[in-house]
Design a protein around this motif. Structure first.
Motif, PDB file in Angstrom:
ATOM      1  N   SER A   1       0.833  -1.214   0.000  1.00 33.83           N
ATOM      2  CA  SER A   1       0.000   0.000   0.000  1.00 33.83           C
ATOM      3  C   SER A   1       0.867   1.263   0.000  1.00 33.83           C
ATOM      4  O   SER A   1       0.353   2.339   0.197  1.00 33.83           O
ATOM      5  CB  SER A   1      -0.896  -0.003   1.233  1.00 33.83           C
ATOM      6  OG  SER A   1      -0.101  -0.018   2.408  1.00 33.83           O
TER       7      SER A   1
ATOM      8  N   ALA B   1       2.293   2.778   2.060  1.00 34.77           N
ATOM      9  CA  ALA B   1       2.389   3.197   3.461  1.00 34.77           C
ATOM     10  C   ALA B   1       3.168   4.490   3.626  1.00 34.77           C
ATOM     11  O   ALA B   1       3.958   4.646   4.548  1.00 34.77           O
ATOM     12  CB  ALA B   1       3.002   2.075   4.323  1.00 34.77           C
ATOM     13  N   LEU B   2       2.949   5.437   2.716  1.00 36.58           N
ATOM     14  CA  LEU B   2       3.556   6.763   2.894  1.00 36.58           C
ATOM     15  C   LEU B   2       2.845   7.462   4.046  1.00 36.58           C
ATOM     16  O   LEU B   2       1.713   7.129   4.364  1.00 36.58           O
ATOM     17  CB  LEU B   2       3.415   7.581   1.610  1.00 36.58           C
ATOM     18  CG  LEU B   2       4.118   6.997   0.389  1.00 36.58           C
ATOM     19  CD1 LEU B   2       3.874   7.876  -0.828  1.00 36.58           C
ATOM     20  CD2 LEU B   2       5.599   6.831   0.637  1.00 36.58           C
ATOM     21  N   PHE B   3       3.530   8.443   4.647  1.00 36.37           N
ATOM     22  CA  PHE B   3       2.894   9.212   5.714  1.00 36.37           C
ATOM     23  C   PHE B   3       2.035  10.280   5.045  1.00 36.37           C
ATOM     24  O   PHE B   3       2.573  11.218   4.452  1.00 36.37           O
ATOM     25  CB  PHE B   3       3.955   9.829   6.616  1.00 36.37           C
ATOM     26  CG  PHE B   3       4.920   8.813   7.168  1.00 36.37           C
ATOM     27  CD1 PHE B   3       4.454   7.682   7.837  1.00 36.37           C
ATOM     28  CD2 PHE B   3       6.281   8.969   7.000  1.00 36.37           C
ATOM     29  CE1 PHE B   3       5.342   6.738   8.329  1.00 36.37           C
ATOM     30  CE2 PHE B   3       7.174   8.021   7.500  1.00 36.37           C
ATOM     31  CZ  PHE B   3       6.694   6.900   8.160  1.00 36.37           C
ATOM     32  N   PRO B   4       0.718  10.158   5.133  1.00 31.91           N
ATOM     33  CA  PRO B   4      -0.148  11.042   4.335  1.00 31.91           C
ATOM     34  C   PRO B   4      -0.092  12.500   4.775  1.00 31.91           C
ATOM     35  O   PRO B   4      -0.433  13.377   4.001  1.00 31.91           O
ATOM     36  CB  PRO B   4      -1.547  10.462   4.549  1.00 31.91           C
ATOM     37  CG  PRO B   4      -1.459   9.611   5.759  1.00 31.91           C
ATOM     38  CD  PRO B   4      -0.035   9.169   5.893  1.00 31.91           C
ATOM     39  N   HIS B   5       0.362  12.731   6.009  1.00 34.65           N
ATOM     40  CA  HIS B   5       0.371  14.110   6.512  1.00 34.65           C
ATOM     41  C   HIS B   5       1.728  14.786   6.310  1.00 34.65           C
ATOM     42  O   HIS B   5       1.971  15.859   6.829  1.00 34.65           O
ATOM     43  CB  HIS B   5       0.004  14.122   7.990  1.00 34.65           C
ATOM     44  CG  HIS B   5       0.900  13.277   8.845  1.00 34.65           C
ATOM     45  ND1 HIS B   5       1.065  11.926   8.635  1.00 34.65           N
ATOM     46  CD2 HIS B   5       1.695  13.592   9.891  1.00 34.65           C
ATOM     47  CE1 HIS B   5       1.923  11.452   9.545  1.00 34.65           C
ATOM     48  NE2 HIS B   5       2.311  12.435  10.301  1.00 34.65           N
ATOM     49  N   MET B   6       2.618  14.106   5.568  1.00 34.61           N
ATOM     50  CA  MET B   6       3.936  14.700   5.332  1.00 34.61           C
ATOM     51  C   MET B   6       4.166  14.848   3.829  1.00 34.61           C
ATOM     52  O   MET B   6       3.700  14.035   3.037  1.00 34.61           O
ATOM     53  CB  MET B   6       5.038  13.784   5.891  1.00 34.61           C
ATOM     54  CG  MET B   6       4.991  13.590   7.383  1.00 34.61           C
ATOM     55  SD  MET B   6       6.399  12.586   7.892  1.00 34.61           S
ATOM     56  CE  MET B   6       5.909  12.178   9.561  1.00 34.61           C
TER      57      MET B   6
ATOM     58  N   PHE C   1      12.299  11.199   6.873  1.00 37.41           N
ATOM     59  CA  PHE C   1      11.853  10.632   8.156  1.00 37.41           C
ATOM     60  C   PHE C   1      12.901   9.709   8.802  1.00 37.41           C
ATOM     61  O   PHE C   1      13.248   9.846   9.963  1.00 37.41           O
ATOM     62  CB  PHE C   1      10.530   9.877   7.948  1.00 37.41           C
ATOM     63  CG  PHE C   1       9.907   9.383   9.220  1.00 37.41           C
ATOM     64  CD1 PHE C   1       9.029  10.174   9.932  1.00 37.41           C
ATOM     65  CD2 PHE C   1      10.199   8.116   9.718  1.00 37.41           C
ATOM     66  CE1 PHE C   1       8.442   9.729  11.114  1.00 37.41           C
ATOM     67  CE2 PHE C   1       9.627   7.665  10.896  1.00 37.41           C
ATOM     68  CZ  PHE C   1       8.751   8.472  11.594  1.00 37.41           C
ATOM     69  N   GLY C   2      13.390   8.745   8.020  1.00 34.78           N
ATOM     70  CA  GLY C   2      14.344   7.782   8.562  1.00 34.78           C
ATOM     71  C   GLY C   2      15.651   8.423   8.983  1.00 34.78           C
ATOM     72  O   GLY C   2      16.251   8.044   9.994  1.00 34.78           O
TER      73      GLY C   2
ATOM     74  N   ARG D   1      15.985  11.490  10.042  1.00 37.49           N
ATOM     75  CA  ARG D   1      15.705  12.237  11.283  1.00 37.49           C
ATOM     76  C   ARG D   1      15.700  11.284  12.477  1.00 37.49           C
ATOM     77  O   ARG D   1      16.133  11.644  13.560  1.00 37.49           O
ATOM     78  CB  ARG D   1      14.357  12.948  11.171  1.00 37.49           C
ATOM     79  CG  ARG D   1      14.343  14.026  10.105  1.00 37.49           C
ATOM     80  CD  ARG D   1      14.066  15.402  10.704  1.00 37.49           C
ATOM     81  NE  ARG D   1      14.594  16.453   9.848  1.00 37.49           N
ATOM     82  CZ  ARG D   1      13.959  16.933   8.784  1.00 37.49           C
ATOM     83  NH1 ARG D   1      12.780  16.471   8.466  1.00 37.49           N
ATOM     84  NH2 ARG D   1      14.505  17.892   8.067  1.00 37.49           N
ATOM     85  N   CYS D   2      15.176  10.040  12.263  1.00 38.35           N
ATOM     86  CA  CYS D   2      15.164   9.061  13.353  1.00 38.35           C
ATOM     87  C   CYS D   2      16.586   8.744  13.801  1.00 38.35           C
ATOM     88  O   CYS D   2      16.816   8.343  14.932  1.00 38.35           O
ATOM     89  CB  CYS D   2      14.482   7.760  12.917  1.00 38.35           C
ATOM     90  SG  CYS D   2      12.711   7.909  12.721  1.00 38.35           S
TER      91      CYS D   2
ATOM     92  N   ARG E   1      12.381   6.653   0.108  1.00 42.64           N
ATOM     93  CA  ARG E   1      12.331   6.704   1.565  1.00 42.64           C
ATOM     94  C   ARG E   1      13.208   5.627   2.195  1.00 42.64           C
ATOM     95  O   ARG E   1      13.751   5.811   3.282  1.00 42.64           O
ATOM     96  CB  ARG E   1      10.870   6.555   2.008  1.00 42.64           C
ATOM     97  CG  ARG E   1      10.631   6.843   3.459  1.00 42.64           C
ATOM     98  CD  ARG E   1       9.160   6.852   3.783  1.00 42.64           C
ATOM     99  NE  ARG E   1       8.529   5.552   3.600  1.00 42.64           N
ATOM    100  CZ  ARG E   1       7.291   5.265   3.979  1.00 42.64           C
ATOM    101  NH1 ARG E   1       6.550   6.186   4.562  1.00 42.64           N
ATOM    102  NH2 ARG E   1       6.787   4.068   3.791  1.00 42.64           N
TER     103      ARG E   1
END
Lengths: 255, 355
Positions: free
Chosen positions: B85, B87-92, B100-101, B103-104, B148
């Motif tokens: 799916s 699985a992207l972050f829809p709010h980013m 994202f990774g 930054r983690c 990503r």
């Protein structure tokens, strides 16, 4: 055409009491009558100048704010567990958590009074906050669960796969995505707490007057249009805050 | 250092009393792309999810670059997974999704910015940095999902049916692109799919799974030409499977008596009397006029025309039925229904499968 007529009639039936209250709050007579006679803002002025009403509004606001904060945190966490978890008795626990919605308020009020007398919380502000949180948490659970149901769990797995800790995943991914449900749940919790009468009557200590209790007692001793005026103010607040929220989250056409 | 990047040793997953994955042992060499191929419910996705750390194995070990990661939490495994799916972050935005990774990992901000921009450029989405996933097409979302994980330069790439939500044309295009990117970055990859064409075109090796087990692992050509089991022969491409028993055997060659009649020479080893099936690919059977030396005879029963190709069902005089394909070359007329024809079965194209 007939359908529209039915809708209009049902709407009138549902709205009539509200319209009556609003109308009577402008009557120039010293008691609420319908149809109102004359027109005056006087009763609104009386409400806003009354130390009792203002104190009751402040008290209800503080009570609703505190209980909403607790209900929002507990309800969100409970929803996460109920929707995501896989454990025995899940359905039973889910039903249990939502049961305060279906219990008669008078039973809940009595039960809480007996229990609070035992633990020494009866007649205290923390006791009332706790009681209101019990009443409102189920609404938060419902709203947040609905948000979670639309949520692709793979998104959280993706966050973990990219190296995010459980906390980071929750605050950066899960929470932003279920925020509409959390906000809706919190607003509902606030409105329900602010509106609550029965349980508050059981648990309020001396000098603790919520706005609904204040309105109730006003009606017992006197019958002035100021009661209608304060009701009209409440309706106004609901229109400003509740209706947009309702349209966003509860409109039947969206489900 | 080991020569393998990823090793799965005796992986097992049991749910209640059903075995989802059973004794999966598979090793991936450095930079290799291996496809886990099988029908739905065969355990391929569960296997992938065990490697990613989303499913706890009931038994077995997983080694990544020589290190046992069987019980390492998913967020410390250094694998990059591309989801079905996306699985992207829809709010980013695209940029924040890709960052994202990094930054983690608490990298310095200028490095995060540089590597994010590079990764987005790598998948050709340079002008889409500030878009949200919902503003992108399926193919573009797929590229973001790739960027990503690639940006982190993980030890292992994991693909969970990443192309199944794309339309047919885009799917073929993305296959080539994923293959090219994977070879460019040289990261070992495990690719789950139920589509054999996809597996054949994208992977160096294929592991065919059925009912929780790996039935055969090999190059696409090996899997196709020398299926090890009846399931593989049936699942990959189309096969004639003729039931019968082994008669004599030796030296990797054998004779076989079909239940329907006739004795055939085949490749394979079996003790006399062992039951099994002959596997013959339809396009490896030659069709000729009747009476040619060494050919069997049969009657054409059904004909079907596909693009540039005729497919016949021939009932052999001996008894068994064979599906046969013939390229339509210039000057060759299609065989008529009911015609008597000759059929040549070569021993090296006829394989005995036990079971």
């Amino acid at each position: 055409m007939i359908l529209w007529l039915i809708v209009a009639l049902v709407g009138l039936y549902l709205m009539a009491p509200v319209l009556v209250v609003i109308a009577t709050s402008f009557t120039a007579t010293a008691y609420p009558v319908f149809p109102p006679q004359g027109f005056t803002w006087r009763w609104f002025g009386e409400v806003l100048a009354s130390p009792e009403y203002l104190a009751a509004m402040r008290f209800s606001t503080a009570l609703a704010a505190a209980s909403t904060a607790i209900a929002t945190v507990l309800g969100t966490l409970a929803a996460l567990g109920l929707v995501r978890g896989r454990f025995r008795g899940q359905t039973a626990i889910s039903a249990l958590f939502l049961s305060p919605i279906f219990f008669p308020a008078i039973v809940l009020g009595l039960a809480l009074l007996i229990f609070f007398n035992w633990v020494g919380l009866a007649g205290t502000f923390p006791g009332m906050v706790a009681a209101h949180a019990v009443l409102t948490t189920p609404f938060v659970i419902r709203m947040v669960s609905a948000s979670l149901a639309e949520f692709d769990p793979a998104v959280e797995e993706a966050a973990k796969n990219l190296g995010a800790s459980a906390m980071r995943t929750f605050f950066l991914v899960t929470l932003p995505l279920i925020r509409p449900g959390v906000v809706a749940g919190a607003v509902f919790a606030f409105i329900i707490s602010f509106d609550e009468l029965v349980v508050s009557l059981f648990l309020a200590g001396p000098g603790m007057q919520t706005l609904p209790i204040r309105i109730f007692t006003s009606l017992e001793y006197s019958s002035r249009p100021s009661v209608s005026a304060v009701s009209t103010l409440l309706i106004l607040v609901w229109l400003v805050v509740g209706v947009p929220l309702y349209r966003r989250f509860l409109d039947v056409r969206h489900t | 250092m080991t020569t393998y990047d990823l090793e799965m040793q005796g992986l097992r997953k049991i749910y209640g009393d059903s075995v989802a994955v059973d004794a999966v042992t598979l090793s991936l060499g450095k930079g290799e792309m291996v496809a886990l191929l099988g029908p739905s419910g065969c355990g391929k996705t569960t296997t992938l999810r065990m490697v990613a750390g989303f499913v706890e194995p009931s038994a077995g070990r997983i080694l990544l670059d020589g290190r046992d990661i069987t019980h390492v939490p998913a967020n410390q495994r250094d694998t990059g997974m591309v989801f079905q799916s996306y699985a992207l972050f829809p709010h980013m935005t695209v940029r924040r999704n890709v960052a994202f990774g990094l930054r983690c990992r608490h990298l310095p901000e200028d490095e995060v910015r540089r590597r994010t921009a590079e990764a987005i450029e790598l998948v050709g989405l340079g002008s889409f940095e500030e878009r949200y996933p919902r503003q992108l097409s399926g193919g573009q979302q797929q590229r973001v999902a790739l960027a990503r994980v690639l940006v982190l330069r993980p030890k292992l790439l994991l693909f969970d049916e990443p192309l199944s939500n794309l339309d047919a044309k885009l799917r073929v295009q993305m296959r080539q692109e994923i293959r090219r990117l994977q070879k460019d970055v040289g990261i070992t990859a495990l690719f789950v799919t139920h589509d054999q064409d996809e597996a054949s075109s994208i992977a160096d090796r294929i592991a065919v799974m059925n009912a929780g087990r790996i039935e055969q692992a090999g190059t696409p050509a090996e899997i196709y030409n020398e299926p090890a089991t009846r399931f593989v022969a049936d699942f990959i491409g189309t096969s004639n499977l003729i039931d019968g028993v082994a008669e004599t055997s030796g030296d990797g060659r054998m004779t076989f008596r079909a239940d329907a009649g006739g004795v055939f020479a085949a490749r394979g080893r079996a003790s006399t009397g062992a039951r099994g099936a002959l596997c013959i690919r339809p396009e490896k059977v030659d069709i000729c006029p009747p009476g040619v030396a060494g050919a069997r005879e049969g009657i054409v029963r059904r004909t079907a025309r596909t693009a540039g190709m005729m497919e016949y069902v021939v009932v052999l005089t001996d008894g068994p039925e064979l599906t046969v394909q013939e390229q339509l070359r210039h000057g060759i007329a299609p065989r008529e229904d009911g015609a008597l024809v000759g059929v040549v079965l070569r021993e090296e194209d006829t394989q005995f499968l036990v079971g």
